[in-house]
Design a protein around this motif. Structure first.
Motif, PDB file in Angstrom:
ATOM      1  N   TYR A 134      19.850  29.250  25.189  1.00 63.07           N
ATOM      2  CA  TYR A 134      19.682  30.149  24.896  1.00 63.07           C
ATOM      3  C   TYR A 134      18.409  30.499  25.138  1.00 63.07           C
ATOM      4  O   TYR A 134      17.828  29.689  24.699  1.00 63.07           O
ATOM      5  N   LEU A 167      25.833  30.634  20.251  1.00 60.55           N
ATOM      6  CA  LEU A 167      25.594  30.353  22.099  1.00 60.55           C
ATOM      7  C   LEU A 167      27.047  31.028  22.758  1.00 60.55           C
ATOM      8  O   LEU A 167      25.949  31.316  23.876  1.00 60.55           O
ATOM      9  N   GLN A 170      26.122  34.701  22.843  1.00 60.19           N
ATOM     10  CA  GLN A 170      25.737  35.046  22.452  1.00 60.19           C
ATOM     11  C   GLN A 170      25.599  36.497  22.935  1.00 60.19           C
ATOM     12  O   GLN A 170      25.696  36.844  23.525  1.00 60.19           O
ATOM     13  N   LEU A 226      23.399  36.127  17.889  1.00 58.15           N
ATOM     14  CA  LEU A 226      21.818  35.158  18.790  1.00 58.15           C
ATOM     15  C   LEU A 226      21.645  36.134  20.104  1.00 58.15           C
ATOM     16  O   LEU A 226      22.588  36.465  20.622  1.00 58.15           O
ATOM     17  N   GLY A 227      20.716  36.542  20.035  1.00 60.90           N
ATOM     18  CA  GLY A 227      19.594  36.788  20.955  1.00 60.90           C
ATOM     19  C   GLY A 227      19.811  38.537  20.840  1.00 60.90           C
ATOM     20  O   GLY A 227      20.042  38.805  19.492  1.00 60.90           O
TER      21      GLY A 227
END
Length: 227
Positions: A134, A167, A170, A226-227
């Motif tokens: 990412y 990940l 994500q 995540l993100g």
């Protein structure tokens, strides 16, 4: 059958572990000191280590860190106190899980199975992809090397498994229960504090400012993304 190393200085408790685990078909080795346990964990190549926190020569945190320098064997920390300091200390030193004593044979067996399943899930992930990434954060699934901006990061097994799950999903919000089940293998038999502690430690390593995380975000009331 698993080859289990029990590092416990209380002879009566150690023999109780041996009896309970042997009755479930496992091969059990007992070590009564931290030094002996660290040596056996590396030389005897057990499938999993049950490591007491309070040992007569070296504390369990130090033993765990020593083992982690040489081996990625699964480690369950055995503690007499159910407080966050012991939990976070054990995870930070590289343990996969913790169990508060006294523990019933059935619960101990369940925790062992959960940790072993999580390792199998991690291995299966390695076999199906080469890199998870990412932005400038990536995990090479062959070597398990984690980098951000080309700089290698040192992650514990718990932090690495958590990062791999994030990940793989994500952009998605995952609850603590989902993260626990996917990174550790069983939401029913483990503690949500494992997720809290691993998130806290992971942010210290992947975020430029852990107090203002831009990668691993908290979605209040739901979980993490995540993100």
């Amino acid at each position: 059958m698993l080859k289990i190393l029990v590092v416990e200085d209380n002879p009566e408790l150690a023999q109780a572990y041996r009896l309970a685990l042997s009755q479930r078909g496992h091969e059990v080795q007992i070590e009564g000191t931290g030094a002996g346990g660290a040596r056996a964990a590396i030389q005897e190549e057990p499938d999993i280590v049950l490591l007491d926190l309070m040992l007569p020569d070296i504390d369990g945190f130090s033993v765990c860190r020593h083992i982690r320098q040489e081996s990625d064997v699964p480690i369950i920390m055995l503690t007499a106190r159910d407080d966050d300091g012991d939990v976070i200390g054990g995870l930070d030193s590289g343990a996969d899980d913790y169990v508060v004593k006294p523990v019933s044979p059935g619960v101990l067996e369940a925790r062992i199975r959960a940790v072993m399943r999580s390792r199998q899930v991690g291995q299966a992930t390695e076999d199906t992809a080469s890199v998870l990434a990412y932005g400038d954060l990536s995990v090479d699934l062959g070597s398990l090397v984690v980098t951000r901006g080309g700089e290698e990061l040192e992650l514990s097994p718990n932090e690495l498994r958590l990062l791999m799950v994030l990940l793989e999903h994500q952009g998605q919000v995952l609850s603590r229960e989902q993260l626990l089940a996917r990174a550790w293998g069983s939401a029913a038999s483990l503690d949500l504090r494992l997720v809290n502690a691993a998130v806290q430690r992971l942010r210290l390593k992947i975020e430029e400012d852990p107090a203002d995380p831009q990668l691993l975000r908290t979605v209040r009331g739901f979980g993490y993304r995540l993100g």
